[in-house]
Design a protein around this motif. Structure first.
Motif, PDB file in Angstrom:
ATOM      1  N   SER A  33      -8.919  -1.992 -16.388  1.00 31.90           N
ATOM      2  CA  SER A  33      -7.695  -1.581 -17.078  1.00 31.90           C
ATOM      3  C   SER A  33      -7.183  -0.303 -16.425  1.00 31.90           C
ATOM      4  N   ILE A  34      -5.881  -0.138 -16.477  1.00 28.56           N
ATOM      5  CA  ILE A  34      -5.242   1.070 -15.950  1.00 28.56           C
ATOM      6  C   ILE A  34      -4.556   1.749 -17.122  1.00 28.56           C
ATOM      7  N   ARG A  35      -5.008   2.969 -17.411  1.00 31.29           N
ATOM      8  CA  ARG A  35      -4.483   3.707 -18.562  1.00 31.29           C
ATOM      9  C   ARG A  35      -3.345   4.644 -18.176  1.00 31.29           C
ATOM     10  N   ASP A  36      -3.395   5.131 -16.932  1.00 26.57           N
ATOM     11  CA  ASP A  36      -2.411   6.125 -16.486  1.00 26.57           C
ATOM     12  C   ASP A  36      -2.041   5.821 -15.037  1.00 26.57           C
ATOM     13  N   GLU A  37      -0.874   5.230 -14.865  1.00 23.83           N
ATOM     14  CA  GLU A  37      -0.411   4.823 -13.531  1.00 23.83           C
ATOM     15  C   GLU A  37      -0.255   6.022 -12.591  1.00 23.83           C
ATOM     16  N   LYS A  38       0.180   7.164 -13.097  1.00 29.93           N
ATOM     17  CA  LYS A  38       0.347   8.357 -12.251  1.00 29.93           C
ATOM     18  C   LYS A  38      -0.997   8.829 -11.699  1.00 29.93           C
ATOM     19  N   LYS A  39      -2.025   8.796 -12.537  1.00 29.29           N
ATOM     20  CA  LYS A  39      -3.360   9.182 -12.068  1.00 29.29           C
ATOM     21  C   LYS A  39      -3.870   8.187 -11.021  1.00 29.29           C
ATOM     22  N   LEU A  40      -3.566   6.916 -11.225  1.00 27.57           N
ATOM     23  CA  LEU A  40      -3.979   5.902 -10.261  1.00 27.57           C
ATOM     24  C   LEU A  40      -3.318   6.142  -8.907  1.00 27.57           C
ATOM     25  N   VAL A  41      -2.043   6.439  -8.907  1.00 35.54           N
ATOM     26  CA  VAL A  41      -1.330   6.713  -7.652  1.00 35.54           C
ATOM     27  C   VAL A  41      -1.944   7.921  -6.946  1.00 35.54           C
ATOM     28  N   ALA A  42      -2.233   8.971  -7.692  1.00 38.67           N
ATOM     29  CA  ALA A  42      -2.843  10.169  -7.100  1.00 38.67           C
ATOM     30  C   ALA A  42      -4.228   9.848  -6.548  1.00 38.67           C
ATOM     31  N   TYR A  43      -4.992   9.020  -7.270  1.00 32.48           N
ATOM     32  CA  TYR A  43      -6.320   8.593  -6.806  1.00 32.48           C
ATOM     33  C   TYR A  43      -6.210   7.830  -5.486  1.00 32.48           C
ATOM     34  N   VAL A  44      -5.298   6.868  -5.424  1.00 30.72           N
ATOM     35  CA  VAL A  44      -5.137   6.043  -4.220  1.00 30.72           C
ATOM     36  C   VAL A  44      -4.784   6.910  -3.016  1.00 30.72           C
ATOM     37  N   GLU A  45      -3.933   7.902  -3.208  1.00 29.84           N
ATOM     38  CA  GLU A  45      -3.533   8.790  -2.111  1.00 29.84           C
ATOM     39  C   GLU A  45      -4.724   9.555  -1.533  1.00 29.84           C
ATOM     40  N   LEU A  46      -5.713   9.863  -2.357  1.00 32.18           N
ATOM     41  CA  LEU A  46      -6.899  10.586  -1.889  1.00 32.18           C
ATOM     42  C   LEU A  46      -8.034   9.642  -1.486  1.00 32.18           C
ATOM     43  N   ALA A  47      -8.220   8.563  -2.235  1.00 30.65           N
ATOM     44  CA  ALA A  47      -9.353   7.665  -1.994  1.00 30.65           C
ATOM     45  C   ALA A  47      -9.228   6.913  -0.675  1.00 30.65           C
ATOM     46  N   GLY A  48      -8.037   6.443  -0.348  1.00 32.88           N
ATOM     47  CA  GLY A  48      -7.854   5.695   0.904  1.00 32.88           C
ATOM     48  C   GLY A  48      -8.283   6.499   2.125  1.00 32.88           C
ATOM     49  N   PRO A  49      -7.737   7.690   2.318  1.00 29.69           N
ATOM     50  CA  PRO A  49      -8.166   8.503   3.448  1.00 29.69           C
ATOM     51  C   PRO A  49      -9.654   8.864   3.401  1.00 29.69           C
ATOM     52  N   ALA A  50     -10.199   9.077   2.207  1.00 29.82           N
ATOM     53  CA  ALA A  50     -11.631   9.392   2.084  1.00 29.82           C
ATOM     54  C   ALA A  50     -12.479   8.215   2.565  1.00 29.82           C
ATOM     55  N   MET A  51     -12.094   6.999   2.189  1.00 31.71           N
ATOM     56  CA  MET A  51     -12.843   5.806   2.616  1.00 31.71           C
ATOM     57  C   MET A  51     -12.748   5.614   4.132  1.00 31.71           C
ATOM     58  N   ARG A  52     -11.544   5.754   4.675  1.00 33.63           N
ATOM     59  CA  ARG A  52     -11.381   5.595   6.131  1.00 33.63           C
ATOM     60  C   ARG A  52     -12.137   6.681   6.895  1.00 33.63           C
ATOM     61  N   ALA A  53     -12.126   7.919   6.396  1.00 35.15           N
ATOM     62  CA  ALA A  53     -12.851   9.014   7.057  1.00 35.15           C
ATOM     63  C   ALA A  53     -14.356   8.751   7.060  1.00 35.15           C
ATOM     64  N   ALA A  54     -14.834   8.010   6.068  1.00 34.14           N
ATOM     65  CA  ALA A  54     -16.265   7.696   5.973  1.00 34.14           C
ATOM     66  C   ALA A  54     -16.622   6.400   6.707  1.00 34.14           C
ATOM     67  N   GLY A  55     -15.665   5.846   7.435  1.00 37.09           N
ATOM     68  CA  GLY A  55     -15.932   4.640   8.218  1.00 37.09           C
ATOM     69  C   GLY A  55     -15.577   3.342   7.516  1.00 37.09           C
ATOM     70  N   GLY A  56     -14.964   3.423   6.346  1.00 41.86           N
ATOM     71  CA  GLY A  56     -14.587   2.218   5.619  1.00 41.86           C
ATOM     72  C   GLY A  56     -13.376   1.534   6.230  1.00 41.86           C
ATOM     73  N   ARG A  57     -13.384   0.216   6.179  1.00 40.69           N
ATOM     74  CA  ARG A  57     -12.277  -0.595   6.671  1.00 40.69           C
ATOM     75  C   ARG A  57     -11.776  -1.464   5.521  1.00 40.69           C
ATOM     76  N   PHE A  58     -10.545  -1.237   5.109  1.00 42.55           N
ATOM     77  CA  PHE A  58      -9.965  -2.007   4.010  1.00 42.55           C
ATOM     78  C   PHE A  58      -9.726  -3.437   4.480  1.00 42.55           C
ATOM     79  N   LEU A  59     -10.338  -4.392   3.787  1.00 43.93           N
ATOM     80  CA  LEU A  59     -10.185  -5.802   4.132  1.00 43.93           C
ATOM     81  C   LEU A  59      -9.203  -6.504   3.203  1.00 43.93           C
TER      82      LEU A  59
END
Length: 97
Positions: free
Chosen positions: A12-38
């Motif tokens: 469930s998503i309770r707060d869309e604004k928080k989700l957007v802020a999370y995505v902006e930080l999580a994506g680069p964090a995953m890629r910096a750690a060697g993650g590849r979005f499939l």
């Protein structure tokens, strides 16, 4: 060493604004750690007990690499920004071969 897959679903998503802020930080964090979005987004179809919920699939070189990404300061910052804005189910599984 077998690859690993990070599977994250948003029950469930309770707060869309928080989700957007999370995505902006999580994506680069995953890629910096060697993650590849499939894959990410809503399922094309869901069967049996499947639920149409936002899902992300990220490939890592190993389980250790995926766990290190989760524990990284950059990803922990993303989680702080999300701050109860969503209910999630996150799993890291090792590839079969």
């Amino acid at each position: 060493m077998a690859k690993a897959y990070w599977i994250n679903t948003f029950r469930s998503i309770r707060d869309e604004k928080k989700l957007v802020a999370y995505v902006e930080l999580a994506g680069p964090a995953m890629r910096a750690a060697g993650g590849r979005f499939l894959a990410r987004g809503l399922p094309a179809r869901a069967f049996e007990s499947g639920i149409m919920e936002r899902t992300t699939l990220i490939e890592f070189d190993s389980v250790d690499a995926a766990v290190a990404a989760y524990n990284s300061p950059a990803y922990q910052q993303a989680l702080r920004v999300l701050d109860d804005g969503a209910e999630r189910d996150l799993r890291i599984i090792e590839a079969v071969a």
